[in-house]
Design a protein around this motif. Sequence first.
Motif, PDB file in Angstrom:
ATOM      1  N   LEU A  43      81.221 -37.016  -0.879  1.00 59.23           N
ATOM      2  CA  LEU A  43      81.913 -37.474  -1.643  1.00 59.23           C
ATOM      3  C   LEU A  43      83.054 -38.070  -1.142  1.00 59.23           C
ATOM      4  O   LEU A  43      84.780 -38.752  -1.210  1.00 59.23           O
ATOM      5  CB  LEU A  43      82.325 -36.609  -3.085  1.00 59.23           C
ATOM      6  CG  LEU A  43      80.910 -36.480  -3.852  1.00 59.23           C
ATOM      7  CD1 LEU A  43      81.414 -35.354  -4.870  1.00 59.23           C
ATOM      8  CD2 LEU A  43      81.463 -37.984  -4.965  1.00 59.23           C
ATOM      9  N   LEU A  44      83.721 -37.030  -0.468  1.00 57.64           N
ATOM     10  CA  LEU A  44      85.034 -36.776   1.087  1.00 57.64           C
ATOM     11  C   LEU A  44      84.698 -38.299   1.451  1.00 57.64           C
ATOM     12  O   LEU A  44      85.803 -38.556   2.037  1.00 57.64           O
ATOM     13  CB  LEU A  44      84.846 -36.194   1.639  1.00 57.64           C
ATOM     14  CG  LEU A  44      84.617 -34.832   0.934  1.00 57.64           C
ATOM     15  CD1 LEU A  44      84.871 -33.199   2.013  1.00 57.64           C
ATOM     16  CD2 LEU A  44      86.665 -34.669   0.422  1.00 57.64           C
ATOM     17  N   ALA A  45      83.238 -38.800   2.817  1.00 56.77           N
ATOM     18  CA  ALA A  45      83.484 -40.220   2.956  1.00 56.77           C
ATOM     19  C   ALA A  45      83.770 -41.239   1.604  1.00 56.77           C
ATOM     20  O   ALA A  45      84.929 -42.633   2.449  1.00 56.77           O
ATOM     21  CB  ALA A  45      81.998 -40.397   3.732  1.00 56.77           C
ATOM     22  N   TYR A  46      83.367 -41.648   0.538  1.00 49.86           N
ATOM     23  CA  TYR A  46      83.795 -42.434  -0.449  1.00 49.86           C
ATOM     24  C   TYR A  46      85.338 -42.291  -1.155  1.00 49.86           C
ATOM     25  O   TYR A  46      85.725 -42.872  -0.731  1.00 49.86           O
ATOM     26  CB  TYR A  46      82.405 -42.173  -1.092  1.00 49.86           C
ATOM     27  CG  TYR A  46      82.870 -43.374  -2.913  1.00 49.86           C
ATOM     28  CD1 TYR A  46      82.822 -44.229  -1.606  1.00 49.86           C
ATOM     29  CD2 TYR A  46      83.456 -42.898  -3.425  1.00 49.86           C
ATOM     30  CE1 TYR A  46      83.330 -45.517  -2.886  1.00 49.86           C
ATOM     31  CE2 TYR A  46      83.946 -44.489  -4.428  1.00 49.86           C
ATOM     32  CZ  TYR A  46      83.108 -45.552  -4.132  1.00 49.86           C
ATOM     33  OH  TYR A  46      83.719 -46.472  -5.071  1.00 49.86           O
ATOM     34  N   ALA A  47      85.606 -41.094  -1.155  1.00 50.57           N
ATOM     35  CA  ALA A  47      87.124 -40.758  -1.625  1.00 50.57           C
ATOM     36  C   ALA A  47      88.023 -40.913   0.282  1.00 50.57           C
ATOM     37  O   ALA A  47      88.970 -41.891  -0.453  1.00 50.57           O
ATOM     38  CB  ALA A  47      87.663 -39.635  -1.807  1.00 50.57           C
ATOM     39  N   GLY A  48      87.373 -41.151   1.131  1.00 47.58           N
ATOM     40  CA  GLY A  48      87.874 -41.351   2.353  1.00 47.58           C
ATOM     41  C   GLY A  48      88.395 -42.902   2.650  1.00 47.58           C
ATOM     42  O   GLY A  48      89.357 -43.397   3.573  1.00 47.58           O
ATOM     43  N   GLY A  49      88.596 -43.593   1.461  1.00 48.21           N
ATOM     44  CA  GLY A  49      88.102 -45.113   2.252  1.00 48.21           C
ATOM     45  C   GLY A  49      87.083 -45.874   2.004  1.00 48.21           C
ATOM     46  O   GLY A  49      86.682 -46.914   2.362  1.00 48.21           O
ATOM     47  N   GLY A  50      85.745 -44.444   2.451  1.00 46.99           N
ATOM     48  CA  GLY A  50      84.148 -45.943   3.248  1.00 46.99           C
ATOM     49  C   GLY A  50      83.843 -46.369   1.631  1.00 46.99           C
ATOM     50  O   GLY A  50      84.031 -46.526   0.614  1.00 46.99           O
ATOM     51  N   ASN A  51      83.131 -47.535   2.434  1.00 43.55           N
ATOM     52  CA  ASN A  51      82.281 -47.899   1.094  1.00 43.55           C
ATOM     53  C   ASN A  51      80.595 -47.502   0.809  1.00 43.55           C
ATOM     54  O   ASN A  51      80.700 -46.515   0.906  1.00 43.55           O
ATOM     55  CB  ASN A  51      81.474 -49.111   1.380  1.00 43.55           C
ATOM     56  CG  ASN A  51      80.617 -49.352   2.727  1.00 43.55           C
ATOM     57  OD1 ASN A  51      80.658 -48.316   3.269  1.00 43.55           O
ATOM     58  ND2 ASN A  51      80.974 -50.579   3.207  1.00 43.55           N
ATOM     59  N   VAL A  52      80.008 -47.490  -0.824  1.00 40.20           N
ATOM     60  CA  VAL A  52      78.888 -46.222  -0.859  1.00 40.20           C
ATOM     61  C   VAL A  52      77.915 -46.450  -0.116  1.00 40.20           C
ATOM     62  O   VAL A  52      77.799 -45.241   0.207  1.00 40.20           O
ATOM     63  CB  VAL A  52      78.416 -47.400  -1.834  1.00 40.20           C
ATOM     64  CG1 VAL A  52      77.625 -46.120  -2.579  1.00 40.20           C
ATOM     65  CG2 VAL A  52      79.617 -47.328  -3.013  1.00 40.20           C
TER      66      VAL A  52
END
Length: 82
Positions: A43-52
């Motif tokens: 969730l943190l990686a996705y919220a940080g702007g990464g793709n799924v």
Amino acid sequence: MSATTRSPSPSPASSTPPFPPPRSVWIALILLAAMIVGAGAALLAYAGGGNVSSAMLTGGRAFGGTALLLLTLLSFCLGKPV
């Protein structure tokens, strides 16, 4: 006649130490904790702007690392391999 009261003698079951939970319980708790850490990392990686896909890979790495660390700690604390 006077009535005397006796203190209850300790039962043999109370003098033995309690058994630790079985390994399956420990492993279930470890996997649950690793799942929570992995989901949080994803969730943190996705919220940080990464793709799924990169967020899922990050979560998988966090899950694997956490599970490995906690299983190693369990093995060390029990003194025998899990």
